[in-house]
Design a protein around this motif. Structure first.
Motif, mmCIF file in Angstrom:
data_model
loop_
_atom_site.group_PDB
_atom_site.id
_atom_site.type_symbol
_atom_site.label_atom_id
_atom_site.label_comp_id
_atom_site.label_asym_id
_atom_site.label_seq_id
_atom_site.Cartn_x
_atom_site.Cartn_y
_atom_site.Cartn_z
ATOM 1 N N CYS A 1 0.814 -1.225 0.000
ATOM 2 C CA CYS A 1 0.000 0.000 0.000
ATOM 3 C C CYS A 1 0.841 1.264 0.000
ATOM 4 O O CYS A 1 0.289 2.379 0.081
ATOM 5 N N PHE A 2 2.176 1.104 -0.064
ATOM 6 C CA PHE A 2 3.086 2.256 -0.130
ATOM 7 C C PHE A 2 2.855 3.208 1.045
ATOM 8 O O PHE A 2 2.718 4.424 0.865
ATOM 9 N N CYS A 3 2.750 2.622 2.250
ATOM 10 C CA CYS A 3 2.513 3.446 3.429
ATOM 11 C C CYS A 3 3.217 2.812 4.623
ATOM 12 O O CYS A 3 3.837 1.746 4.514
ATOM 13 N N SER A 4 3.133 3.452 5.772
ATOM 14 C CA SER A 4 3.768 2.946 6.983
ATOM 15 C C SER A 4 2.954 1.798 7.581
ATOM 16 O O SER A 4 1.761 1.623 7.253
ATOM 17 N N GLU A 5 3.593 1.024 8.461
ATOM 18 C CA GLU A 5 2.880 -0.056 9.129
ATOM 19 C C GLU A 5 1.753 0.501 9.998
ATOM 20 O O GLU A 5 0.679 -0.092 10.112
ATOM 21 N N ARG A 6 2.004 1.652 10.611
ATOM 22 C CA ARG A 6 0.963 2.272 11.443
ATOM 23 C C ARG A 6 -0.258 2.613 10.613
ATOM 24 O O ARG A 6 -1.391 2.368 11.016
ATOM 25 N N HIS A 7 -0.008 3.169 9.414
ATOM 26 C CA HIS A 7 -1.142 3.570 8.566
ATOM 27 C C HIS A 7 -1.892 2.354 8.039
ATOM 28 O O HIS A 7 -3.127 2.368 7.931
ATOM 29 N N VAL A 8 -1.183 1.277 7.706
ATOM 30 C CA VAL A 8 -1.871 0.109 7.168
ATOM 31 C C VAL A 8 -2.744 -0.533 8.242
ATOM 32 O O VAL A 8 -3.804 -1.090 7.943
ATOM 33 N N ARG A 9 -2.314 -0.456 9.508
ATOM 34 C CA ARG A 9 -3.186 -0.960 10.571
ATOM 35 C C ARG A 9 -4.484 -0.154 10.634
ATOM 36 O O ARG A 9 -5.565 -0.711 10.875
ATOM 37 N N THR A 10 -4.360 1.174 10.434
ATOM 38 C CA THR A 10 -5.565 2.021 10.402
ATOM 39 C C THR A 10 -6.471 1.621 9.246
ATOM 40 O O THR A 10 -7.697 1.525 9.389
ATOM 41 N N LEU A 11 -5.877 1.349 8.067
ATOM 42 C CA LEU A 11 -6.660 0.930 6.901
ATOM 43 C C LEU A 11 -7.387 -0.379 7.171
ATOM 44 O O LEU A 11 -8.571 -0.542 6.836
ATOM 45 N N LEU A 12 -6.696 -1.315 7.783
ATOM 46 C CA LEU A 12 -7.309 -2.612 8.075
ATOM 47 C C LEU A 12 -8.469 -2.461 9.059
ATOM 48 O O LEU A 12 -9.519 -3.090 8.889
ATOM 49 N N ARG A 13 -8.261 -1.607 10.060
ATOM 50 C CA ARG A 13 -9.332 -1.406 11.034
ATOM 51 C C ARG A 13 -10.557 -0.773 10.381
ATOM 52 O O ARG A 13 -11.704 -1.181 10.614
ATOM 53 N N GLN A 14 -10.328 0.239 9.532
ATOM 54 C CA GLN A 14 -11.458 0.907 8.859
ATOM 55 C C GLN A 14 -12.189 -0.054 7.925
ATOM 56 O O GLN A 14 -13.421 -0.079 7.872
ATOM 57 N N ALA A 15 -11.432 -0.876 7.166
ATOM 58 C CA ALA A 15 -12.061 -1.820 6.240
ATOM 59 C C ALA A 15 -12.826 -2.891 7.002
ATOM 60 O O ALA A 15 -13.898 -3.333 6.573
#
Length: 566
Positions: free
Chosen positions: A33-47
């Motif tokens: 996703c071309f982002c930080s691990e912190r941000h991808v956790r946020t994406l996973l939570r939102q999805a």
């Protein structure tokens, strides 16, 4: 657009397994996703909160969690598009559709054509190019000319197939006995699209600005001044009679905009959105004539449909399909006609090309198989030997021994069919020992074309529009072609002849005068028509009231969509 970004990221998560469950680390997901691990956790939570997927993480850095998908990106995209359309966010819908061009045709299919959206009958037309800016005066594109007629009003207008102008902003008009005074009686309940009341002084201001444009100044050269002689009367004072005046005012180029807001008109539809990817018209609730049944019309500008060969709303600019054209079985041709407009060939009057040589060229075009063997799509053009019905070509004989010049130059502009015509003509003239140099002017008109001064022959397209005889009078007055085709003395004589014709109060006399002018132009091999177009409109079931007009479009005020059944 936040939704599009979320969908993009979800697509990246989905893609490696195409929706199958994955055992993957957070670091791998962040890399996708071309982002930080912190941000991808946020994406996973939102999805996960949205119900798109489930993520079961494992404690410990580098541990693989389980990623389970509950919905495909295509399904999400369709849901988002539907929500965007229901909420009136057409731009969002188009952005979502453009995410995956390969799937665009299937995605757009449910939304094109005619449908009721939030109790609003809406017609959506996919279109192959962005529309040029709408500005006062003459416009080169047929689509833009047609749109002007839907958005703006004039003092007069052409109604349906009638060649006679009728009242628009003016309820009616009267003409003095000497033809030098025209009184237009303005309706009393007129409003601009922004809600401002239209007063007669507004119209005077807009007309004065319009007549200052060079092409319109030539068209209305007989008008001395415009006066407000009564709060509901606009008076034209002429220095010489012009009985084409009501026709000139009914032309699309004479439609009037708000004097302070150039995109605000008073026609049946107002411009709600006018951008490169989307044009939306909405019904003008205070329109002064019959209200349309459609509440909205949208042009979805989707060039990727055409670039990737995925279908087209416009197999050719003169053949329009409303809705999803790839599903041809579901479309029906609702209207077709042969255009009165034509492609033409003009011959510049010079020592390089004599009258007899020009006549021989006309005979080669019309009395050989040249026009009938053009490698063009079937049912696109119809070769013609008449400028208008009844305005037929002259017949010449004894031209076989006339030798053509060794070299000639041809300049031509769009439409694209003239590429084929130019190459065909080049091949035929080579057989006659004549080398033809071809110059292409990449535009729809002759404006700013340097080749006009050096070409022996000029090939272009002439749209007729309403009132064919008048339209051809306007062509002779306003087109930059004629001062270059004719000598200075010939051009001055032509304009004087047009002045004499316009002074005839009787319209049949004016038509006969114009026919005589064009007969001389064809007899002297100054001009010859080449072919007409076959206009066609196809539409899906349920879109009604579509009837071709003279510009190859249809009046949006006449189209209608049946209400959905309860």
């Amino acid at each position: 657009m936040r939704q599009l970004n979320r969908l993009n990221q979800y697509q990246r998560l989905w893609q490696p397994s195409l929706g199958a469950a994955q055992h993957v680390t957070v670091a791998e997901l962040a890399s996708r996703c071309f982002c930080s691990e912190r941000h991808v956790r946020t994406l996973l939570r939102q999805a996960q909160d949205a119900g798109w997927l489930s993520w079961q993480s494992q404690s410990g850095r580098g541990k693989r969690g389980e990623l389970t998908f509950h919905v495909s990106p295509e399904t999400l995209r369709n849901r988002m598009m539907e929500e965007a359309l229901k909420s009136g966010h057409q731009h969002n819908a188009l952005e979502l559709a453009q995410l995956a061009p390969a799937d665009l045709r299937a995605l757009l299919h449910p939304y094109l054509g005619g449908l009721w959206q939030n109790d609003t009958p809406t017609l959506r037309i996919p279109y192959y190019r962005s529309l040029d800016p709408l500005k006062p005066g003459f416009l080169p594109g047929r689509a833009e000319q047609h749109l002007v007629g839907q958005v703006f009003s004039g003092l007069t207008r052409f109604q349906g197939a009638s060649h006679q102008p009728t009242g628009d902003l003016a309820h009616h008009w009267s003409v003095s006995g000497d033809g030098l005074r025209w009184d237009f009686y303005i309706r009393s309940t007129l409003h601009w699209h922004n809600g401002d009341k239209i007063d007669t002084a507004h119209l005077q201001t807009s007309l004065t600005a319009l007549f200052a444009l060079p092409a319109l100044r030539r068209l209305f050269h007989s008008v001395l001044r415009i006066e407000v002689t009564h709060p509901q009367c606009l008076t034209f004072i002429l220095h010489q009679p012009d009985y084409w005046l009501a026709h000139r005012l009914a032309n699309y180029a004479s439609r009037l905009a708000h004097p302070e807001h150039p995109l605000v008109g008073s026609g049946p539809f107002r411009l709600a959105i006018y951008e490169p990817d989307l044009v939306r018209l909405e019904c003008h609730e205070q329109y002064h004539l019959s209200h349309p049944l459609l509440k909205a019309v949208e042009y979805w500008i989707t060039p990727q449909l055409f670039e990737q060969g995925l279908g087209t709303s416009c197999r050719h600019p003169v053949q329009i399909a409303i809705g999803e054209p790839a599903q041809l079985a579901n479309l029906r041709m609702v209207s077709h006609s042969i255009s009165l407009g034509f492609c033409y060939l003009g011959f510049r009057q010079s020592v390089q090309l004599s009258d007899m040589q020009a006549r021989k060229l006309v005979n080669i075009i019309h009395h050989t198989s040249l026009m009938h063997t053009l490698p063009l799509d079937e049912n696109l053009i119809t070769p013609t030997q008449a400028l208008l019905p009844g305005w037929t070509l002259p017949q010449w004989s004894e031209l076989k021994n006339v030798a053509l010049p060794e070299k000639l130059t041809l300049a031509y502009h769009l439409p694209v069919e003239l590429h084929t015509m130019a190459e065909q003509l080049k091949d035929w003239l080579a057989r006659e020992g004549c080398q033809l140099k071809i110059i292409f002017h990449d535009a729809k008109t002759w404006d700013d074309c340097d080749a006009l001064t050096q070409a022996d022959m000029l090939m272009g397209d002439r749209l007729i529009g309403e009132a064919p005889e008048y339209a051809l009078e306007q062509w002779l007055r306003c087109d930059t072609l004629w001062p270059h085709v004719l000598t200075a003395a010939q051009y001055a004589h032509l304009q004087a002849t047009l002045d004499a014709v316009q002074m005839q109060p009787d319209e049949p006399s004016r038509r006969a005068g114009l026919k005589a002018i064009y007969a001389r132009l064809m007899e002297n091999a100054v001009l010859t028509p080449l072919f007409n177009y076959q206009y066609r409109i196809s539409a899906p079931p349920g879109v009604n009231g579509i009837r071709l007009n003279t510009r190859g479009w249809f009046d949006f005020t006449e189209a209608w969509i049946p209400a959905p059944k309860a």
